[in-house]
Design a protein around this motif. Structure first.
Motif, mmCIF file in Angstrom:
data_model
loop_
_atom_site.group_PDB
_atom_site.id
_atom_site.type_symbol
_atom_site.label_atom_id
_atom_site.label_comp_id
_atom_site.label_asym_id
_atom_site.label_seq_id
_atom_site.Cartn_x
_atom_site.Cartn_y
_atom_site.Cartn_z
ATOM 1 N N LYS A 64 39.021 5.418 30.274
ATOM 2 C CA LYS A 64 39.126 5.167 28.835
ATOM 3 C C LYS A 64 37.805 4.629 28.297
ATOM 4 N N MET A 65 37.158 3.736 29.050
ATOM 5 C CA MET A 65 35.863 3.211 28.628
ATOM 6 C C MET A 65 34.845 4.345 28.516
ATOM 7 N N ALA A 66 34.856 5.226 29.524
ATOM 8 C CA ALA A 66 33.924 6.355 29.496
ATOM 9 C C ALA A 66 34.214 7.279 28.316
ATOM 10 N N GLU A 67 35.504 7.478 28.023
ATOM 11 C CA GLU A 67 35.877 8.342 26.896
ATOM 12 C C GLU A 67 35.372 7.773 25.579
ATOM 13 N N LEU A 68 35.571 6.470 25.377
ATOM 14 C CA LEU A 68 35.116 5.832 24.136
ATOM 15 C C LEU A 68 33.604 5.927 24.003
ATOM 16 N N GLU A 69 32.884 5.688 25.106
ATOM 17 C CA GLU A 69 31.423 5.702 25.050
ATOM 18 C C GLU A 69 30.889 7.120 24.838
ATOM 19 N N GLN A 70 31.643 8.116 25.316
ATOM 20 C CA GLN A 70 31.201 9.496 25.135
ATOM 21 C C GLN A 70 31.495 9.989 23.724
ATOM 22 N N HIS A 71 32.700 9.696 23.217
ATOM 23 C CA HIS A 71 33.089 10.184 21.895
ATOM 24 C C HIS A 71 32.360 9.454 20.770
ATOM 25 N N PHE A 72 32.000 8.194 21.008
ATOM 26 C CA PHE A 72 31.321 7.421 19.961
ATOM 27 C C PHE A 72 30.010 6.910 20.521
ATOM 28 N N HIS A 73 29.179 7.863 20.922
ATOM 29 C CA HIS A 73 27.944 7.538 21.615
ATOM 30 C C HIS A 73 26.854 7.113 20.635
ATOM 31 N N GLY A 74 26.099 6.109 21.027
ATOM 32 C CA GLY A 74 24.943 5.687 20.239
ATOM 33 C C GLY A 74 25.256 4.559 19.274
ATOM 34 N N ASN A 75 24.195 3.917 18.823
ATOM 35 C CA ASN A 75 24.352 2.769 17.924
ATOM 36 C C ASN A 75 24.963 3.151 16.586
ATOM 37 N N ALA A 76 24.713 4.389 16.148
ATOM 38 C CA ALA A 76 25.232 4.803 14.842
ATOM 39 C C ALA A 76 26.756 4.832 14.829
#
Length: 711
Positions: free
Chosen positions: A645-657
């Motif tokens: 789930k952590m990886a999914e969140l970081e992939q779908h909402f990647h980057g500071n923006a």
């Protein structure tokens, strides 16, 4: 002595009289401190206290001179005292996921250390004395606040693994080239715009990770890394791969995903030991035969490119086990794929396929096949010849019927044919002896054949959004069915459930978006039922027999016509979730029922739930603009989020923006994940525990203000 997972708040003092203990495991408890009596464990060699509530370690611990391994990860320790140096025989110090902001200079005296784990803390630097650790082999500094790497670390000539992932580093010191024994260097998720040239002088390097940076090119010097076996440069800004890269002939695993690469190097065949190649989500429009001469390949991922065909030479990949071709431009499958006799996983979803070649049936080891989101109008007969299939996905095509020979797939466990144009199912389903999950949703089915009741392994069935005039009784005879979905939001509405429902073994029943006016009196026969969801119907009353369902935990009846609840409603003693919103309830009134009230105190719970929901929403708005990405990751770990789930969140909402969106969706998942424990008080407590007092105080003030409004 193993005392893990016992919910201990303290270790009984009598325990410290056992002086001969040499290993003590106390992980996953609620221990806040170790008492001074720990000094009596003179023979202790291993102490593991992961995931507790420690904020510090007692001075007496440092008198345990035989201690060799100390693991205090996942606590809230903020500092190490100078006395740490007394543990002269310590070989492993693991303090990941704490709140350390600095490491004492005395650590340089712990010359026996081989492993030092300081990942997921708040370190900005390490003391210069760290270079005096002559035996240190593994140093973990991932996900801290480092902006640079101290040259002193580069004097630790014994280092084999160095993890600097998840920091703010933009470059590395030139002294890095002195680490002539370094085999693994992880620099993922930093702020590099190029690969530091010093790396190319690390002759022993076996694994290099630089994913999640802003790297736009790979220097030709990469060819010097003659021992490199694993290279990850995903999520960067690469446009091309230099030919010199293929001089790294020991490479086995390579990741170039999520870049802007247009083509693979023409000499890629020189990577004769390459086993896994990931180049998904790039701008590649052609795969040349060169790749097909990498004969050791077992995994090839080409997803989300612009590829329309594969060379016939793909038949040379005799060892290929996994082939991902999703979201490309294929309108046909190369016949040569039938020669890939070791292939086990094949994804070709999201293309333009309308048929499969006969040779496809020669794939004698394929277990997972995904052909969803293509243009099939006929069920591909060749699939029925692949008798090793376990998972078959054909969702979102235009298939009107399933070939009768599907019954030959005796090992099939998952069948997904949702969003097609199926008007019926094959009459003989008995051959699907291993089927566990079947999804027939969003088709045009009007009935279900009787043979389905012979599928003894079927546990999950979705027949939502079809054209049933009446509820298909046949599904109620499936002997071991656990979950049944018949949500008709886009299908023909069903007016009633049959009395035969009492014979069903179902535990979860979803019948939302129908035209039900009540539930059958025989529903009390569903002894296994724990979850009933019937939103958006026309239910006017509930039978009293519903309240005899002793194991019912979830009851969702939003958007119906209920005016009263059964008098014996409070017999549902195991009910945890009750949702009755948008019903014209009079007895009891709506403000008593919405939150799942079974007792008179429910009227207060109802109001509290509404208030808390609004408060949580406002708190989420404050939190999402107050956290850094490191604090978010730390928080998710504290909450016990699954790694995927952590990886999914970081992939779908990647980057500071997209950080605010990532935080917001993490909070939504926390709310779902924690259920009734997801409260405003919990948020206040958690941010206090992790040391964010400003945010904790702000949330506490919001809660107090909310209570004042209620009064």
């Amino acid at each position: 002595m193993n005392l893990n997972d016992l919910s201990l708040e303290a270790v009984p003092k009598t325990f410290y009289t056992f002086e001969n203990i040499n290993c003590l495991f106390l992980s996953n408890n609620a221990i806040k401190c170790l008492p001074p009596e720990v000094k009596h464990l003179k023979n202790l060699e291993v102490l593991v206290m992961k995931n507790n509530l420690l904020t510090s370690l007692p001075v007496e611990l440092y008198s345990l001179f035989d201690l060799a391994i100390l693991d205090i990860s996942e606590n809230t320790i903020t500092e190490f005292p100078l006395e740490l140096r007394k543990l002269e025989n310590l070989t492993e110090l693991i303090a990941n996921d704490n709140r350390l902001t600095a490491i004492p200079h005395s650590i340089g005296e712990m010359t026996s250390l081989r492993i030092l784990g300081l990942n997921d803390n708040r370190l900005t630097t390490l003391p210069d004395s760290v270079h005096r650790l002559p035996n240190l082999e593994i140093l973990g500094l991932a996900r801290n606040d480092l902006e640079f790497l101290s040259p002193e670390i580069c004097r630790i000539r014994s280092l084999v693994r160095l993890d600097l992932s998840g920091n703010k580093i933009t470059n590395l010191p030139r002294e890095l080239e002195n680490l002539d024994k370094l085999e693994q260097l992880l620099l993922d998720n930093n702020e590099f715009e190029f690969i530091p040239a010093q790396i190319y002088w690390l002759d022993s390097l076996v694994e290099l990770g630089v994913s999640g940076n802003r790297i736009s090119m790979i220097q030709p010097e990469i060819g010097r890394l003659c021992k490199l076996k694993v290279f990850g440069i995903n999520d960067n800004e690469l446009r091309e791969i230099p030919k010199e890269f293929c001089q790294c002939t020991e490479l086995e695993v390579v990741g170039f995903e999520n870049n802007r690469i247009k083509m693979l190097p023409s000499n890629i065949a020189e990577l004769y030991q390459l086993k896994e190649l990931y180049v998904g989500n790039n701008e590649i429009d052609e795969i040349t035969e060169d790749v097909c001469w990498c004969s050791a390949l077992t995994v090839l991922s080409l997803i989300k490119n612009r590829i329309s065909q594969l060379p016939v030479e793909i038949e040379n990949l005799k060892k290929l086990r996994t082939l991902h071709l999703s979201d490309n431009e294929f309108d046909s499958v190369p016949r040569a794929i039938g020669t890939l006799h070791e292939l086990e996983i094949l994804d070709i979803d999201g293309n333009h396929l309308h048929e499969l070649p006969p040779e496809f049936g020669d794939l004698g080891k394929v277990t997972h096949l995904n052909l969803s989101r293509n243009k099939f109008q006929l069920f591909p007969y060749a699939v029925c010849m692949v008798n090793t299939l376990e998972v078959l996905r054909l969702a979102e095509n235009n298939i009107s019927n399933i070939h009768m020979d599907i019954s030959r797939l005796e090992t099939l466990r998952v069948l997904d044919v949702r969003r097609n144009k199926l008007e019926g199912l094959v009459k003989d389903l008995r051959g699907l002896k291993s089927l566990e999950i079947a999804n027939f949703a969003e088709n045009q089915l009007s009935d279900i054949p009787e043979d389905i009741c012979e599928l003894e392994t079927l546990v999950d069935l979705d027949i939502s959004n079809n054209a049933f005039v009446d509820f298909p009784k046949t599904v109620l005879s499936i002997p071991n069915l656990v979950t049944l979905r018949c949500d008709q939001e886009k299908g023909l509405k069903i007016a009633c459930l049959p009395d035969e429902i009492e014979f069903s073994s179902v535990e979860t029943l979803i019948v939302s978006n129908n035209a039900l006016q009540t539930l059958p009196n025989t529903i009390n026969g569903m002894k296994n039922l724990t979850c009933l969801v019937a939103h958006h119907n026309q239910i006017e009353f509930l039978p009293s027999t519903l309240c005899e369902l002793e194991d019912l935990e979830v009851l969702h009846l939003n958007d119906n016509n209920l005016t009263v609840l059964p008098e014996n409603f409070d017999q549902l003693v195991k009910l945890k979730e009750l949702s009755l919103q948008n019903n014209p309830l009079r007895t009891p009134p709506m403000d008593v029922c919405v939150s799942g009230v079974l007792q008179p105190i429910g009227r207060f719970i109802r109001k509290a739930v509404e208030r808390d929901e609004l408060l949580l929403s406002r708190m989420f708005d404050v939190i999402k603009v107050s956290l850094t990405k490191h604090e978010l990751r730390y928080l998710m770990k504290k909450w016990g989020f699954p790694g995927e789930k952590m990886a999914e969140l970081e992939q779908h909402f990647h980057g500071n923006a997209k950080l605010k969106d990532r935080i917001y969706h993490a909070l939504l998942f926390w709310k779902e994940f924690k259920g009734t424990m997801a409260t405003a008080d919990e948020l206040v407590r958690v941010f206090h525990l992790i040391g964010n007092s400003n945010l904790s105080n702000k949330l506490r003030a919001m809660k107090i203000y909310s209570q004042a409004l209620k009064l």
